[in-house]
Design a protein around this motif. Structure first.
Motif, mmCIF file in Angstrom:
data_model
loop_
_atom_site.group_PDB
_atom_site.id
_atom_site.type_symbol
_atom_site.label_atom_id
_atom_site.label_comp_id
_atom_site.label_asym_id
_atom_site.label_seq_id
_atom_site.Cartn_x
_atom_site.Cartn_y
_atom_site.Cartn_z
ATOM 1 N N ALA A 208 -9.219 6.955 -10.146
ATOM 2 C CA ALA A 208 -7.841 6.474 -10.106
ATOM 3 C C ALA A 208 -7.812 4.957 -10.240
ATOM 4 N N ARG A 209 -8.723 4.292 -9.551
ATOM 5 C CA ARG A 209 -8.696 2.837 -9.588
ATOM 6 C C ARG A 209 -9.005 2.318 -10.983
ATOM 7 N N ALA A 210 -10.037 2.872 -11.599
ATOM 8 C CA ALA A 210 -10.399 2.403 -12.938
ATOM 9 C C ALA A 210 -9.271 2.668 -13.919
ATOM 10 N N ALA A 211 -8.723 3.880 -13.885
ATOM 11 C CA ALA A 211 -7.703 4.234 -14.871
ATOM 12 C C ALA A 211 -6.406 3.470 -14.628
ATOM 13 N N GLU A 212 -6.065 3.260 -13.350
ATOM 14 C CA GLU A 212 -4.833 2.522 -13.059
ATOM 15 C C GLU A 212 -4.957 1.070 -13.485
ATOM 16 N N TYR B 78 -14.940 -1.772 -15.949
ATOM 17 C CA TYR B 78 -15.853 -1.183 -14.970
ATOM 18 C C TYR B 78 -15.275 -1.470 -13.595
ATOM 19 N N ARG B 79 -14.973 -0.415 -12.858
ATOM 20 C CA ARG B 79 -14.372 -0.591 -11.536
ATOM 21 C C ARG B 79 -15.112 0.285 -10.544
ATOM 22 N N ALA B 80 -15.306 -0.224 -9.342
ATOM 23 C CA ALA B 80 -16.038 0.548 -8.347
ATOM 24 C C ALA B 80 -15.257 0.612 -7.047
ATOM 25 N N VAL B 81 -15.492 1.661 -6.292
ATOM 26 C CA VAL B 81 -14.957 1.771 -4.944
ATOM 27 C C VAL B 81 -16.111 2.108 -4.015
ATOM 28 N N GLU B 82 -15.841 2.011 -2.723
ATOM 29 C CA GLU B 82 -16.876 2.333 -1.744
ATOM 30 C C GLU B 82 -16.794 3.822 -1.435
ATOM 31 N N GLY B 83 -17.657 4.597 -2.053
ATOM 32 C CA GLY B 83 -17.702 6.026 -1.753
ATOM 33 C C GLY B 83 -18.438 6.244 -0.442
ATOM 34 N N ALA B 84 -18.631 7.508 -0.089
ATOM 35 C CA ALA B 84 -19.329 7.790 1.166
ATOM 36 C C ALA B 84 -20.775 7.325 1.102
ATOM 37 N N LYS B 85 -21.356 7.339 -0.111
ATOM 38 C CA LYS B 85 -22.764 6.982 -0.238
ATOM 39 C C LYS B 85 -22.976 5.557 -0.719
ATOM 40 N N ASP C 7 -14.983 -6.358 0.456
ATOM 41 C CA ASP C 7 -15.347 -7.439 -0.459
ATOM 42 C C ASP C 7 -14.568 -7.406 -1.764
ATOM 43 N N ASP C 8 -14.126 -6.220 -2.149
ATOM 44 C CA ASP C 8 -13.375 -6.112 -3.396
ATOM 45 C C ASP C 8 -12.181 -5.223 -3.082
ATOM 46 N N PRO C 9 -11.242 -5.730 -2.269
ATOM 47 C CA PRO C 9 -10.299 -4.822 -1.604
ATOM 48 C C PRO C 9 -9.436 -4.028 -2.576
ATOM 49 N N TYR C 10 -9.195 -2.816 -2.210
ATOM 50 C CA TYR C 10 -8.276 -1.949 -2.940
ATOM 51 C C TYR C 10 -7.527 -1.148 -1.900
ATOM 52 N N GLY C 11 -6.570 -0.366 -2.332
ATOM 53 C CA GLY C 11 -5.823 0.463 -1.389
ATOM 54 C C GLY C 11 -5.152 -0.390 -0.327
ATOM 55 N N TYR C 12 -5.248 0.043 0.899
ATOM 56 C CA TYR C 12 -4.555 -0.655 1.970
ATOM 57 C C TYR C 12 -5.552 -1.286 2.934
ATOM 58 N N TYR C 13 -6.839 -1.296 2.534
ATOM 59 C CA TYR C 13 -7.877 -1.696 3.475
ATOM 60 C C TYR C 13 -7.707 -3.121 3.975
ATOM 61 N N ASP C 14 -7.270 -4.055 3.096
ATOM 62 C CA ASP C 14 -7.258 -5.450 3.531
ATOM 63 C C ASP C 14 -6.117 -5.740 4.502
ATOM 64 N N GLU C 15 -5.208 -4.794 4.677
ATOM 65 C CA GLU C 15 -4.110 -4.985 5.636
ATOM 66 C C GLU C 15 -4.494 -4.464 7.012
ATOM 67 N N LEU C 16 -5.605 -3.752 7.089
ATOM 68 C CA LEU C 16 -5.944 -3.068 8.336
ATOM 69 C C LEU C 16 -7.058 -3.807 9.057
ATOM 70 N N ASP C 17 -7.219 -3.429 10.309
ATOM 71 C CA ASP C 17 -8.172 -4.113 11.168
ATOM 72 C C ASP C 17 -9.381 -3.210 11.398
ATOM 73 N N TRP C 18 -10.480 -3.554 10.782
ATOM 74 C CA TRP C 18 -11.710 -2.763 10.951
ATOM 75 C C TRP C 18 -12.889 -3.637 10.584
ATOM 76 N N ASP C 19 -14.076 -3.169 10.877
ATOM 77 C CA ASP C 19 -15.271 -3.980 10.634
ATOM 78 C C ASP C 19 -16.250 -3.252 9.722
ATOM 79 N N VAL C 20 -17.030 -4.066 9.016
ATOM 80 C CA VAL C 20 -18.134 -3.494 8.250
ATOM 81 C C VAL C 20 -19.332 -3.390 9.177
ATOM 82 N N VAL C 21 -19.944 -2.215 9.190
ATOM 83 C CA VAL C 21 -21.068 -1.972 10.097
ATOM 84 C C VAL C 21 -22.372 -2.322 9.383
ATOM 85 N N THR C 22 -23.184 -3.148 10.000
ATOM 86 C CA THR C 22 -24.531 -3.345 9.459
ATOM 87 C C THR C 22 -25.538 -3.238 10.595
#
Lengths: 233, 556
Positions: B259-263, B490-497, B417-432
């Motif tokens: 969806a992201r690439a095609a949109e 070329y567009r990428a999203v963060e999949g489960a893997k 890092d490459d925000p899409y959807g609504y992620y950048d409006e929400l409060d959460w952390d990247v786990v490392t």
């Protein structure tokens, strides 16, 4: 310590009678079961051995732990909590084909995997049964157009029950397994090899241009599988 | 390994070069310029690939070879190297390498980026480009005896093919001794094996009980996904397929990649309300996918088909029930549409919200249980800590992403890092996690479940209070989409893997001329030999489990 050193001896005539009385009068329910209700109090069942064996086969099926693609996820859910295929006497996944008698084919079969699947099927002891799970094992499903996709499991091995869906819900698979059990109990399963699969000695293939070209690279004694995409259904 | 929260540090902005600066840096290797929607493209000489890529890597900081796309034009072959920076994935550059129509040869990028090894083998296999200098250029997805290259223009699909079944070498029959007479033994694991998570074949050479060499043989589930997507129209016919790439319930995450690439390609604006629903659904999928990863990992380590696996399935069932309410499907959702989602939240909405909230409420307790059973268990810790070590530099050169990279301390998550959807409006952390071992990767997954739950909770709050008149679930999208001729993206999203990317080129029709899937598992699986060599066999299995590959996505 008790004064009489007599070894403990059961008055077995008494026990037998008590037990039998309890069974017959229904005072003690522990021994009563559906079977007993059906056959009466006599412990004898008269049946044909074939029929008995079929009933046994259908009631205790060892499945091969065999995951290919998307359907295997739903298959895992069928084995696991909530759906619990084990309730139907068919939920003991076996990792080795030599211990299994049912193979659920859960997913798309591609050219590279088909000979391997045939090999696994061949390793299972007879009698063996096959459940094709999902559209891919019926016709190639959504991937039918693919250059590499085998158009259904029946191109390679005989299939007893097809469960359609993409993927089928666990309930559908349970229904498919129950249907297979029913067929087995009625002695209706398909013969082990119903469909000639195209697995042959390399030397038996028609010597066409491709075979000639490959003859140099592939051992003539090697087992090969030949896919004729144009003639596939 | 550390259980405490990492210090919240603000990353320093990464230096960005303008396209002209880059062109100057590459000098006369550049023979032309292109403009891709996501990045500037540089056409370079086919014999200067290593020079150009190492310059970009060393001097401009493009240290992530995300994908290699090969395609055929009427007059030439072309390989595109999609480069990014791990520190800032919005900085991208495409290196376009043309190759001659008659004799398609270009230089291999393998000495610069290890990940190019498999990517170029795939390009050779499916399209038919030869890579000079490649250490091991042979087919990767199709059987060795295959005739022709199926994504090339002149491929005849009706031609019969012959596939041999070689007897797998029998380890009892003869020892596969090395040159210096060491006692090595050859062991086949798979393609049908309970620990390979599907149909993967590992050719393992053992020295005693230790793994001396392991080679993954893939392609047992190569379902021609790229060909099928190239035959489908943008609007509706492609969307069902992403569900089937990563089929471990990660459907919505995959659909989002397309969806992201095609949109972006067709310039479609998605309504905010739909974005919130998408975000919520995608995170539910992530929870379900990670649950299975954790359950099967415990299965691999303990060989235990009872408690942990069943617990994981129990929680997956809950997530799947919610997703079924939302989308109408248990596994293959087909819920996204270009420009939004197919339908609104299920009615009555209060019931749906309540059900989801119940799930989230139970989740901390369930996670506590997992920590008791798995991560706090001494046996598992002994098995997984300091085994399957993957240092961050190695992970980067293999293009590892997702929990595998984050378990090696690489702070890389496209949602942030490459925000899409609504992620950048929400409060959460990247786990490392910094442990780089099997245990860290497990911890990352367990903690990501918590973060996903946080995201879902916020989405539900938003959805509950969303004004009634503003609930637009789809943008107005033309019935037939025909992006302009020769648009490339070329567009990428963060999949489960990890990073799930899509490259598309349009030729002015309603179907893509080239559709290339960059699968995170394909790159992650390449790291297996680095992790397993020198370890014991059970650690090889644990390492494979901790990679959490799904063969549908590795082979596509």
């Amino acid at each position: 310590m008790s004064s009489d050193n007599r070894p403990f001896v059961t008055d077995d005539s008494q026990v037998l009678t008590d037990t039998r009385d309890a069974r017959m009068t229904g005072e003690d329910n522990r021994f009563n079961s559906k079977l007993r209700e059906a056959f009466g109090s006599s412990p004898f069942i008269l049946t044909k051995f074939d029929k008995f064996m079929n009933w046994v086969r259908g009631s205790s099926m060892f499945m091969l732990q065999f995951g290919i693609a998307c359907c295997s996820i739903e298959m895992m859910h069928t084995y696991a909590v909530k759906h619990d295929l084990d309730r139907f006497g068919a939920g003991v996944p076996r990792a080795s084909p030599r211990q299994a008698d049912v193979i659920i084919v859960p997913g798309t079969i591609v050219s590279k995997f088909a000979p391997r699947m045939k090999r696994v099927y061949d390793q299972m002891p007879e009698p063996k049964f096959v459940i094709g799970m999902g559209s891919c094992t019926i016709s190639g499903g959504p991937f039918q157009e693919g250059y590499n996709v085998v158009k259904g499991a029946e191109e390679v091995i005989p299939v007893d029950i097809h469960v359609p869906g993409c993927p089928p819900r666990p309930e559908a698979l349970v229904y498919g397994v129950a249907k297979l059990q029913e067929r087995i109990a009625n002695g209706e399963s398909s013969p082990v090899t119903v469909k000639p699969y195209e697995l042959e000695q390399f030397g038996d293939l028609d010597r066409d241009e491709i075979v000639d070209q490959l003859a140099r690279e592939i051992d003539e004694e090697d087992l090969v599988m030949r896919y004729n995409w144009a003639d596939s259904p | 390994m550390s259980l405490e929260e990492p210090e919240p540090d603000v990353p320093a902005p990464v230096e960005e070069q303008s396209p002209d600066e880059l062109a100057e840096l590459l000098g006369d290797h550049v023979i032309g310029r292109e403009e891709h929607l996501n990045a500037p493209g540089y056409v370079i000489r086919p014999d200067a690939v290593q020079d150009v890529l190492s310059t970009l890597k060393e001097e401009a900081g493009y240290d992530h070879l995300s994908c290699v796309t090969a395609q055929e034009y009427e007059d030439r072959y072309e390989s595109i190297y999609h480069l990014k920076k791990f520190d800032d994935p919005t900085q991208e550059v495409s290196v376009v390498v043309p190759a001659d129509r008659e004799n398609p040869v270009s230089e291999s990028a393998e000495p610069v980026f290890r990940t190019a090894d498999w990517h170029e083998r795939e390009a050779y296999d499916l399209v038919g480009i030869d890579y000079d200098d490649h250490p091991d250029l042979r087919r990767i997805l199709l059987p060795e005896s295959w005739q022709g290259h199926p994504l090339a223009e002149d491929y005849d699909q009706d031609r019969p093919q012959i596939v041999p079944l070689r007897e797998n070498a029998n380890p009892l029959q003869e020892d596969h001794r090395g040159e210096d007479d060491t006692d090595t033994m050859f062991l086949n694991i798979g393609p049908h094996h309970p620990a390979t998570h599907g149909v993967l074949h590992l050719k393992t050479t053992l020295d005693g009980e230790q793994v001396a060499d392991v080679e993954s043989d893939i392609g047992y589930l190569h379902r021609c996904e790229e060909q099928i997507c190239q035959n489908g129209t943008y609007r509706h016919q492609i969307m069902p397929y992403p569900d089937r790439w990563d089929y471990i319930s990660a459907g919505l995450l995959n659909e989002w990649a397309y969806a992201r690439a095609a949109e972006d390609m067709a310039d479609i604006e998605v309504p905010e309300y739909a974005q919130v629903i998408r975000t919520m659904g995608a995170e539910l999928c992530r929870i379900a996918a990670h649950m299975l990863a954790v359950g099967t990992f415990a299965l691999d380590v303990y060989g235990d088909f009872t408690a942990i696996f069943m617990y994981a399935i129990r929680d997956r069932e809950k997530a799947q029930n919610i997703l079924e309410d939302l989308t109408g499907q248990r596994l293959m959702f087909n819920y996204f549409r270009l420009g939004g989602v197919v339908w609104d939240l299920p009615e009555p909405r209060e019931e749906f919200f309540e059900k989801t909230r119940d799930f989230l409420e139970d989740l901390p307790e369930a996670l506590e249980e997992y920590h008791d059973l798995i991560s706090g268990n001494e046996i598992l810790q002994m098995r997984t800590i300091d085994t399957g070590v993957l240092p961050p530099e190695v992970a980067k050169s293999y293009g590892a992403t997702g929990p595998v990279a984050r378990g090696s301390g690489i702070d890389y998550d496209l949602r942030r890092d490459d925000p899409y959807g609504y992620y950048d409006e929400l409060d959460w952390d990247v786990v490392t996690e910094d442990g780089c071992d099997n245990y860290s990767r497990l911890l990352v997954r367990l903690r990501e479940v918590e973060e996903s739950a946080k995201i879902i909770e916020q989405c539900i709050d938003l959805l509950e209070d969303w004004p009634e008149e503003d609930r637009t679930i789809q943008a107005n999208v033309p019935r037939t989409l025909k992006p302009d001729d020769d648009t490339e993206i070329y567009r990428a999203v963060e999949g489960a893997k990890g990073e799930l990317g899509i490259y598309m080129r349009s030729d002015g029709t309603d179907k893509p001329a080239r559709f290339k899937i960059r699968s995170p598992c394909f790159s992650n699986l390449q790291t297996l030999p680095e992790m397993a060599e020198g370890e014991y066999v059970p650690d090889l299995v644990a390492a494979l489990g901790s990679l959490d590959i799904v063969l549908g996505e590795v082979d596509r």
